[in-house]
Design a protein around this motif. Structure first.
Motif, PDB file in Angstrom:
ATOM      1  N   UNK A 266       0.777  -1.283   0.004  1.00  0.00           N
ATOM      2  CA  UNK A 266      -0.047  -0.168   0.030  1.00  0.00           C
ATOM      3  C   UNK A 266       0.808   1.365   0.071  1.00  0.00           C
ATOM      4  N   UNK A 267       2.232   1.019  -0.038  1.00  0.00           N
ATOM      5  CA  UNK A 267       3.000   2.306   0.192  1.00  0.00           C
ATOM      6  C   UNK A 267       2.828   3.089  -1.298  1.00  0.00           C
ATOM      7  N   UNK A 268       2.806   4.272  -1.325  1.00  0.00           N
ATOM      8  CA  UNK A 268       2.696   5.261  -2.584  1.00  0.00           C
ATOM      9  C   UNK A 268       1.163   5.193  -3.030  1.00  0.00           C
ATOM     10  N   UNK A 269       0.263   5.014  -2.305  1.00  0.00           N
ATOM     11  CA  UNK A 269      -1.154   5.000  -2.888  1.00  0.00           C
ATOM     12  C   UNK A 269      -1.637   6.466  -3.094  1.00  0.00           C
ATOM     13  N   UNK A 270      -2.118   6.661  -4.224  1.00  0.00           N
ATOM     14  CA  UNK A 270      -2.550   7.922  -4.661  1.00  0.00           C
ATOM     15  C   UNK A 270      -3.775   8.262  -3.787  1.00  0.00           C
ATOM     16  N   UNK A 271      -3.841   9.566  -3.389  1.00  0.00           N
ATOM     17  CA  UNK A 271      -4.971  10.156  -2.699  1.00  0.00           C
ATOM     18  C   UNK A 271      -6.079  10.992  -3.288  1.00  0.00           C
ATOM     19  N   UNK A 272      -7.346  10.926  -2.945  1.00  0.00           N
ATOM     20  CA  UNK A 272      -8.205  11.718  -3.746  1.00  0.00           C
ATOM     21  C   UNK A 272      -8.353  11.085  -5.251  1.00  0.00           C
ATOM     22  N   UNK A 273      -8.139   9.963  -5.515  1.00  0.00           N
ATOM     23  CA  UNK A 273      -8.482   9.626  -7.025  1.00  0.00           C
ATOM     24  C   UNK A 273      -9.100   8.490  -7.084  1.00  0.00           C
ATOM     25  N   UNK A 274     -10.060   8.592  -8.177  1.00  0.00           N
ATOM     26  CA  UNK A 274     -11.221   7.754  -8.480  1.00  0.00           C
ATOM     27  C   UNK A 274     -10.489   6.412  -8.955  1.00  0.00           C
ATOM     28  N   UNK A 275     -11.173   5.338  -8.971  1.00  0.00           N
ATOM     29  CA  UNK A 275     -10.534   3.924  -9.447  1.00  0.00           C
ATOM     30  C   UNK A 275      -9.878   3.343  -8.712  1.00  0.00           C
ATOM     31  N   UNK A 276      -9.804   3.658  -7.609  1.00  0.00           N
ATOM     32  CA  UNK A 276      -8.886   2.810  -6.551  1.00  0.00           C
ATOM     33  C   UNK A 276      -9.564   2.306  -5.247  1.00  0.00           C
ATOM     34  N   UNK A 277      -9.347   1.031  -4.951  1.00  0.00           N
ATOM     35  CA  UNK A 277      -9.816   0.330  -3.726  1.00  0.00           C
ATOM     36  C   UNK A 277      -9.109  -0.273  -3.086  1.00  0.00           C
ATOM     37  N   UNK A 278      -9.285  -0.702  -1.743  1.00  0.00           N
ATOM     38  CA  UNK A 278      -8.255  -1.559  -1.094  1.00  0.00           C
ATOM     39  C   UNK A 278      -8.968  -2.844  -0.510  1.00  0.00           C
ATOM     40  N   UNK A 279      -8.331  -4.044  -1.288  1.00  0.00           N
ATOM     41  CA  UNK A 279      -8.975  -5.357  -1.028  1.00  0.00           C
ATOM     42  C   UNK A 279      -8.255  -5.896   0.384  1.00  0.00           C
ATOM     43  N   UNK A 280      -8.808  -6.885   0.914  1.00  0.00           N
ATOM     44  CA  UNK A 280      -8.333  -7.625   1.904  1.00  0.00           C
ATOM     45  C   UNK A 280      -8.653  -8.920   1.549  1.00  0.00           C
ATOM     46  N   UNK A 281      -7.554  -9.806   1.377  1.00  0.00           N
ATOM     47  CA  UNK A 281      -7.502 -11.242   0.679  1.00  0.00           C
ATOM     48  C   UNK A 281      -6.702 -12.149   1.767  1.00  0.00           C
ATOM     49  N   UNK A 282      -7.108 -13.536   1.891  1.00  0.00           N
ATOM     50  CA  UNK A 282      -6.350 -14.205   2.605  1.00  0.00           C
ATOM     51  C   UNK A 282      -5.465 -15.102   1.966  1.00  0.00           C
ATOM     52  N   UNK A 283      -4.080 -15.021   2.281  1.00  0.00           N
ATOM     53  CA  UNK A 283      -3.255 -15.816   1.558  1.00  0.00           C
ATOM     54  C   UNK A 283      -2.537 -16.824   2.525  1.00  0.00           C
ATOM     55  N   UNK A 284      -2.874 -18.086   2.408  1.00  0.00           N
ATOM     56  CA  UNK A 284      -2.610 -19.091   3.565  1.00  0.00           C
ATOM     57  C   UNK A 284      -3.210 -18.618   4.905  1.00  0.00           C
ATOM     58  N   UNK A 285      -2.049 -18.563   6.007  1.00  0.00           N
ATOM     59  CA  UNK A 285      -2.724 -18.311   7.289  1.00  0.00           C
ATOM     60  C   UNK A 285      -2.668 -16.581   7.594  1.00  0.00           C
ATOM     61  N   UNK A 286      -2.341 -15.778   6.662  1.00  0.00           N
ATOM     62  CA  UNK A 286      -2.596 -14.373   6.891  1.00  0.00           C
ATOM     63  C   UNK A 286      -3.193 -13.808   6.011  1.00  0.00           C
ATOM     64  N   UNK A 287      -3.740 -12.378   6.474  1.00  0.00           N
ATOM     65  CA  UNK A 287      -4.431 -11.772   5.659  1.00  0.00           C
ATOM     66  C   UNK A 287      -3.372 -10.507   5.068  1.00  0.00           C
ATOM     67  N   UNK A 288      -3.707 -10.299   3.850  1.00  0.00           N
ATOM     68  CA  UNK A 288      -2.920  -9.152   3.018  1.00  0.00           C
ATOM     69  C   UNK A 288      -4.039  -8.165   2.237  1.00  0.00           C
ATOM     70  N   UNK A 289      -3.369  -6.969   2.343  1.00  0.00           N
ATOM     71  CA  UNK A 289      -4.210  -5.950   2.141  1.00  0.00           C
ATOM     72  C   UNK A 289      -3.531  -5.473   0.499  1.00  0.00           C
ATOM     73  N   UNK A 290      -4.267  -5.319  -0.435  1.00  0.00           N
ATOM     74  CA  UNK A 290      -3.747  -5.003  -1.752  1.00  0.00           C
ATOM     75  C   UNK A 290      -4.594  -3.959  -2.418  1.00  0.00           C
ATOM     76  N   UNK A 291      -3.811  -2.972  -3.045  1.00  0.00           N
ATOM     77  CA  UNK A 291      -4.660  -1.846  -3.886  1.00  0.00           C
ATOM     78  C   UNK A 291      -5.060  -2.659  -5.364  1.00  0.00           C
ATOM     79  N   UNK A 292      -6.358  -2.310  -5.815  1.00  0.00           N
ATOM     80  CA  UNK A 292      -6.998  -2.599  -6.775  1.00  0.00           C
ATOM     81  C   UNK A 292      -7.193  -1.240  -7.508  1.00  0.00           C
ATOM     82  N   UNK A 293      -6.834  -1.291  -8.670  1.00  0.00           N
ATOM     83  CA  UNK A 293      -7.179   0.031  -9.580  1.00  0.00           C
ATOM     84  C   UNK A 293      -7.921  -0.440 -10.871  1.00  0.00           C
ATOM     85  N   UNK A 294      -8.846   0.454 -11.203  1.00  0.00           N
ATOM     86  CA  UNK A 294      -9.564   0.225 -12.204  1.00  0.00           C
ATOM     87  C   UNK A 294      -9.476   1.546 -13.347  1.00  0.00           C
ATOM     88  N   UNK A 295      -9.703   1.350 -14.515  1.00  0.00           N
ATOM     89  CA  UNK A 295      -9.735   2.248 -15.490  1.00  0.00           C
ATOM     90  C   UNK A 295     -10.761   2.038 -16.603  1.00  0.00           C
TER      91      UNK A 295
END
Length: 454
Positions: free
Chosen positions: A282-311
């Motif tokens: 999540x480092x360097x996420x753009x602020x106040x920009x449309x088309x971006x959202x943070x997802x939380x998924x499970x990879x094995x035994x731990x949760x991981x937050x990843x940024x999803x971008x759409x255009x």
């Protein structure tokens, strides 16, 4: 001298055919039959691998069921992927794109393994001087590392028998050859037979063996598909060479989970562990920009937050373009159809692009909701708040379906400073502990879109 025989072997299922065909009649795969030259093996006798007079038979209650002793490295990300360390007698196949860091990881394992473990590193691609230079660059100074540069599998077996190391590393299996076979190195027969010899020596002498495998242009491991069934674990490096992050994923593991991943960052001194992948992604996420959202998924035994971008943009073609990087293309088409039919958003003449930042691949259905939110956000040019995280599976009726392990997802989002979380309404009941984050339960996709862009 016995006459050689030519047949054709399927690289997917290993079936042998007398003539070449475009489609394998056994598994139905296209263009997988490759030429194989067979010759009787006479010179390389069975003495190359120690054999017992007869197999050992024990009753179930006589077998020691205590926890196996594993070799632990100082790389926790690697230990996690392997299921808790390196199991004696195991054979691990390590694969990935060229230049992604396979050989670098093996040399770093040599440095981080326990100080009393003797390691034999065999390279068929580099000279001893080249390995020494790379080891100096990576800071590998362990005195317990022995090097050998050869492509002869008989010489490899003899070295293992004479040195009796604790760990063996072979880089790579495609360069090894058995001189009794007439086919060239890297052929189906050579790869299969050399792998079998290494498996035999590993199981007989209880020595863990790491094997590096190349990939073909399609990204699959080169050689026969049966090789993946022969080994105990298959690790695959994911990521782009021009990006710093590398993801080590277990696609097969007889001694642990196949859902675990290890995250590394390629630096000047080799691969560095990424202890908190969510923070790094999540480092360097753009602020106040449309088309971006943070997802939380499970990879094995731990949760991981990843940024999803759409255009979403106007298409210049009769058929609009759809592209997804790090997300399933068919799943993207399904989400677009639900947004049009159930929510009234029109994408019929628009190109849609999805990108998961950092090289992550979101295979879990819980990523459906953030994908839909980012698409609508860019379409309507409405910004999703930076302190909002979302997860949930979308059904064809536009309903939100429950996902598992809700509490650990919410706690990970809270730890990283998120204030609001949109999730399926039925998942709120699964949160037993108190959390300091606003939970927004939704039953339909329309409710989620309204809550995210209110």
């Amino acid at each position: 001298m016995a006459k050689t025989k030519i047949n054709y072997v399927c690289t997917q299922c290993g079936a042998i055919q007398p003539k070449w065909m475009g489609k394998c009649p056994d598994c139905g795969s296209w263009n997988t039959l490759v030429e194989n030259v067979e010759a009787p093996i006479s010179r390389f006798a069975s003495s190359a691998v120690p054999q017992t007079a007869k197999s050992t038979v024990q009753k179930l209650e006589q077998i020691d069921s205590s926890e196996e002793q594993r070799y632990l490295t100082q790389m926790e990300e690697l230990n996690r992927v392997l299921g808790g360390g390196i199991v004696p007698g195991s054979v691990v196949l390590l694969s990935g794109d060229p230049g992604i860091g396979k050989s670098t990881l093996l040399l770093q394992i040599c440095q981080t393994i326990s100080s009393d473990a003797q390691i034999l590193y065999i390279s068929g691609e580099e000279s001893l001087r080249q390995i020494k230079l790379r080891a100096a660059r990576l800071g590998v100074t362990t005195p317990n590392l022995s090097l050998s540069s050869t492509t002869n599998i008989e010489a490899v077996i003899e070295s293992i028998q004479s040195l009796k190391p604790d760990i063996v590393m072979v880089d790579s299996i495609q360069t090894m050859n058995l001189s009794a076979l007439n086919s060239s190195s890297g052929s189906v027969t050579q790869v299969r037979e050399c792998t079998q010899l290494l498996i035999n020596i590993a199981k007989t002498m209880e020595i863990p063996v790491f094997i590096v495998g190349h990939v073909n242009k399609d990204g699959a491991i080169a050689g026969p598909k049966v090789m993946e069934h022969m080994v105990d674990a298959v690790l695959y490096f994911e990521g782009e060479r021009n990006l710093s992050y590398r993801i080590l994923r277990a696609i097969k593991n007889r001694y642990g989970s196949t859902n675990e991943i290890g995250v590394f960052e390629m630096g000047e001194n080799g691969l560095d562990e990424v202890t908190y992948p969510s923070k790094a992604m999540l480092e360097g996420r753009p602020e106040n920009v449309s088309g971006t959202c943070v997802a939380c998924v499970i990879e094995g035994s731990r949760p991981i937050l990843a940024e999803v971008q759409a255009l979403v943009s106007k298409s210049g073609y009769a058929v609009p373009k759809r592209m997804a990087t790090g997300f399933d293309y068919n799943r993207l088409s399904l989400i677009l159809a639900v947004l049009e039919k159930r929510c009234g958003y029109f994408f019929g003449t628009l190109d849609a692009y999805i990108n998961v930042v950092g090289g992550m691949k979101l295979d879990e259905p819980a990523a459906d909701l953030p994908i839909a939110l980012s698409l609508v956000s860019n379409l309507t040019d409405k910004v999703i708040p930076d302190d909002l995280v979302a997860f949930g599976e979308i059904g064809l009726a536009g309903e939100m379906r429950a996902v598992n392990r809700v509490l650990v997802r919410v706690k990970e989002a809270q730890r990283l400073g998120f204030k609001r979380c949109i999730l399926p309404k039925q998942c709120i009941a699964a949160i037993s502990a108190e959390v300091d984050i606003q939970l927004i339960g939704v039953s339909t996709l329309s409710q989620a879109l309204s809550a995210a862009m209110a």
